[in-house]
Enzyme design. Structure first.
Site, mmCIF file in Angstrom:
data_model
loop_
_atom_site.group_PDB
_atom_site.id
_atom_site.type_symbol
_atom_site.label_atom_id
_atom_site.label_comp_id
_atom_site.label_asym_id
_atom_site.label_seq_id
_atom_site.Cartn_x
_atom_site.Cartn_y
_atom_site.Cartn_z
ATOM 1 N N GLU A 152 0.803 -1.227 0.000
ATOM 2 C CA GLU A 152 0.000 0.000 0.000
ATOM 3 C C GLU A 152 0.839 1.282 0.000
ATOM 4 O O GLU A 152 0.367 2.333 0.454
ATOM 5 C CB GLU A 152 -0.946 0.002 1.203
ATOM 6 C CG GLU A 152 -1.990 -1.097 1.149
ATOM 7 C CD GLU A 152 -3.106 -0.844 2.127
ATOM 8 O OE1 GLU A 152 -4.171 -0.376 1.693
ATOM 9 O OE2 GLU A 152 -2.902 -1.098 3.339
ATOM 10 N N HIS A 167 -4.862 0.936 10.550
ATOM 11 C CA HIS A 167 -6.135 0.204 10.563
ATOM 12 C C HIS A 167 -6.802 0.311 11.942
ATOM 13 O O HIS A 167 -7.556 -0.575 12.325
ATOM 14 C CB HIS A 167 -5.904 -1.271 10.235
ATOM 15 C CG HIS A 167 -5.224 -1.508 8.917
ATOM 16 N ND1 HIS A 167 -4.506 -2.650 8.631
ATOM 17 C CD2 HIS A 167 -5.143 -0.741 7.798
ATOM 18 C CE1 HIS A 167 -4.024 -2.575 7.395
ATOM 19 N NE2 HIS A 167 -4.389 -1.424 6.868
ATOM 20 N N HIS A 223 -11.529 -0.233 6.375
ATOM 21 C CA HIS A 223 -10.097 -0.451 6.243
ATOM 22 C C HIS A 223 -9.287 0.302 7.303
ATOM 23 O O HIS A 223 -8.565 -0.315 8.072
ATOM 24 C CB HIS A 223 -9.714 -0.022 4.816
ATOM 25 C CG HIS A 223 -8.284 -0.225 4.457
ATOM 26 N ND1 HIS A 223 -7.828 -0.107 3.169
ATOM 27 C CD2 HIS A 223 -7.194 -0.516 5.192
ATOM 28 C CE1 HIS A 223 -6.520 -0.342 3.147
ATOM 29 N NE2 HIS A 223 -6.123 -0.581 4.364
ATOM 30 N N HIS A 243 -0.516 5.518 7.598
ATOM 31 C CA HIS A 243 -1.672 4.683 7.262
ATOM 32 C C HIS A 243 -1.861 3.664 8.373
ATOM 33 O O HIS A 243 -0.920 2.974 8.751
ATOM 34 C CB HIS A 243 -1.466 3.975 5.920
ATOM 35 C CG HIS A 243 -2.516 2.936 5.671
ATOM 36 N ND1 HIS A 243 -3.864 3.231 5.736
ATOM 37 C CD2 HIS A 243 -2.443 1.600 5.387
ATOM 38 C CE1 HIS A 243 -4.555 2.124 5.498
ATOM 39 N NE2 HIS A 243 -3.714 1.125 5.293
HETATM 40 ZN ZN LIG Z 1 -4.143 -0.848 4.896
#
Ligand SMILES: [Zn+2]
Length: 244
Positions: A77, A98, A167, A96
């Site tokens: 990602e 979760h 996500h 990023h």
């Molecule tokens: Zn992710």
């Protein structure tokens, strides 16, 4: 120490803080824009943030290509980071995550608003990016190419953070200390808001209260205070430089 060495060192500290604070687990990542070449960014090889060391740091172009002949597997990602750096020259670090506490706000109509003063930097309401809107119902929800990274960056707009449906979230900052701080307090804010909604009506921060905190200054004593504290608790205080 060169600017590049400092960036790599700060990136390791950021990885360890985010892991220790429970913002990322085996997955999730943080990057920093290359201090000498704005068309590139630094990001660990595919490794859990709690384990990241300076030698894990790889270099990428904004379209997610590995610089040099580094054959180590990168994060799938990485396009989240490149997409945001490309769209936002003011952004020098991206997270990023979760984080579970934020997920309900990405799959319901309930907006994630700031309700505590330490989360004022998330802005009046966090936008939600739904990958299915443009890429259909058959993706694995991961951001695995430049088109998806750019689409996410568009939803982020000029804001600081976007939720990703089902996500997690992507957050952006002018400095790595700034985006780490936001990423630590975003899940806390989500937790407090969720608890408050169980109790009844709640009062979010007003526009004036959001504006009132002003821009983050990484050299301010109160900013360093959190960065130093979190780094020490995460076991990487030896990487901290001099207090600004
Ligand atoms: Zn992710």
């Amino acid at each position: 120490m060169s600017d590049l060495d400092t960036a790599r060192r700060d990136l390791v500290i950021a990885n360890r803080i985010l892991a220790h604070q429970g913002v990322v687990d085996a997955y999730g990542h943080v990057s920093i824009r290359h201090p000498l070449n704005p068309e590139r960014f630094l990001l660990s090889r595919s490794r859990s943030p709690e384990l990241v060391e300076e030698r894990d740091v790889m270099e990428f172009t904004l379209d997610g290509k590995v610089v040099g002949d580094d054959r180590r597997p990168p994060y799938l990602e990485r396009f989240i980071h490149g997409g945001i750096y490309e769209a936002r020259p003011d952004v020098n670090a991206v997270v990023h995550s979760h984080a579970e506490e934020t997920l309900p706000f990405g799959i319901t109509k309930v907006p994630l608003k700031p309700v505590i003063h330490v989360a004022s930097s998330i802005g009046p309401s966090v936008p939600v990016w739904d990958i299915a809107e443009k890429f259909g119902d058959d993706t694995n929800l991961l951001v695995v190419n430049t088109d998806q990274g750019r689409d996410l960056a568009r939803r982020l707009g000029q804001g600081r953070v976007a939720l990703m449906r089902g996500h997690g979230f992507a957050a952006a900052g002018a400095t790595i200390q700034d985006v780490v701080r936001l990423s630590v307090y975003l899940p806390v804010n989500a937790r407090v808001l969720t608890a408050a909604m169980r109790l009844g009506e709640y009062k979010p921060l007003s526009p004036g209260e959001i504006e009132g905190r002003g821009a983050f200054n990484p050299k301010a004593p109160e900013s360093w205070r959190a960065w130093e504290y979190w780094a020490r608790r995460a076991g990487v205080s030896q990487l901290l430089g001099e207090m600004p």
